[in-house]
Design a protein around this motif. Structure first.
Motif, short mmCIF file in Angstrom:
data_model
loop_
_atom_site.label_atom_id
_atom_site.label_comp_id
_atom_site.label_asym_id
_atom_site.label_seq_id
_atom_site.Cartn_x
_atom_site.Cartn_y
_atom_site.Cartn_z
N SER A 48 63.99 33.46 36.26
CA SER A 48 64.21 32.95 35.41
C SER A 48 64.43 34.38 34.48
CB SER A 48 62.71 32.56 34.39
OG SER A 48 61.43 33.61 35.28
N LEU A 49 64.24 34.98 35.74
CA LEU A 49 64.63 36.68 35.04
C LEU A 49 65.08 37.78 36.24
CD1 LEU A 49 65.54 38.77 32.48
CD2 LEU A 49 63.19 39.33 32.66
N ILE A 50 66.44 38.12 36.26
CA ILE A 50 67.26 39.40 37.09
C ILE A 50 66.97 40.48 36.58
CG2 ILE A 50 68.70 39.49 38.61
CD1 ILE A 50 69.94 37.13 38.54
N VAL A 51 66.60 41.13 37.46
CA VAL A 51 66.41 42.75 36.42
C VAL A 51 67.03 44.17 38.00
CG1 VAL A 51 65.12 44.87 36.14
CG2 VAL A 51 64.01 42.44 35.54
N LEU A 52 68.81 44.52 37.13
CA LEU A 52 69.85 45.42 38.85
C LEU A 52 69.98 46.70 38.18
CD1 LEU A 52 71.49 44.55 40.48
CD2 LEU A 52 73.36 44.25 38.69
N CYS A 53 69.47 47.33 38.35
CA CYS A 53 69.85 49.37 38.95
C CYS A 53 70.95 48.59 39.27
CB CYS A 53 68.49 49.20 39.08
SG CYS A 53 68.84 50.89 39.52
N ILE A 54 72.18 49.89 38.30
CA ILE A 54 73.37 49.97 38.93
C ILE A 54 73.02 51.09 39.51
CG2 ILE A 54 75.42 50.76 37.81
CD1 ILE A 54 74.45 47.51 37.27
N ASP A 55 73.53 51.00 41.05
CA ASP A 55 73.82 52.54 41.49
C ASP A 55 74.53 53.73 41.35
OD1 ASP A 55 75.56 51.21 42.55
OD2 ASP A 55 74.53 51.11 44.81
N PRO A 56 74.02 54.40 41.45
CA PRO A 56 74.83 55.60 41.28
C PRO A 56 76.80 55.61 41.49
CG PRO A 56 73.49 57.12 42.32
CD PRO A 56 72.89 55.12 42.84
N LYS A 57 76.51 54.84 42.66
CA LYS A 57 78.22 54.71 43.80
C LYS A 57 78.86 53.45 42.64
CE LYS A 57 76.34 55.28 48.34
NZ LYS A 57 75.69 54.67 49.30
#
Length: 93
Positions: A48-57
């Motif tokens: 019901s929710l996605i938490v996505l971390c944007i990485d340095p690359k």
């Protein structure tokens, strides 16, 4: 779609484990992964929710774009996090 089901994608496995525990205390069912491969393969029992971390690359931005184009996941709310991305990075994407 299961209510209160969160899918975390962050390269930091320790942070994922911590968040799984903390969110679980509040009744959330949480799956976590260090990449998006499993998430992109989901067909049933969608989060019901996605938490996505944007990485340095910046591969996280590509994942974000793939999520928005996915027939099954494009309507799932998405929270993007990053310790390194700038405001301009977020505006650009």
């Amino acid at each position: 779609m299961s209510q209160r089901y969160v899918y975390l994608v962050d390269a930091d496995a320790n942070l994922n484990a911590h968040l799984v525990g903390e969110l679980g205390r509040y009744g959330f069912r949480v799956d976590a992964a260090v990449d998006s491969n499993e998430l992109m393969q989901l067909k049933d029992d969608l989060p019901s929710l996605i938490v996505l971390c944007i990485d340095p690359k910046r591969t996280g931005w590509a994942v974000c774009n793939r999520l928005r184009k996915s027939a099954t996941l494009k309507t799932t709310p998405l929270i993007i996090t990053s310790a390194e991305a700038t405001e301009k990075d977020f505006e650009d994407h």
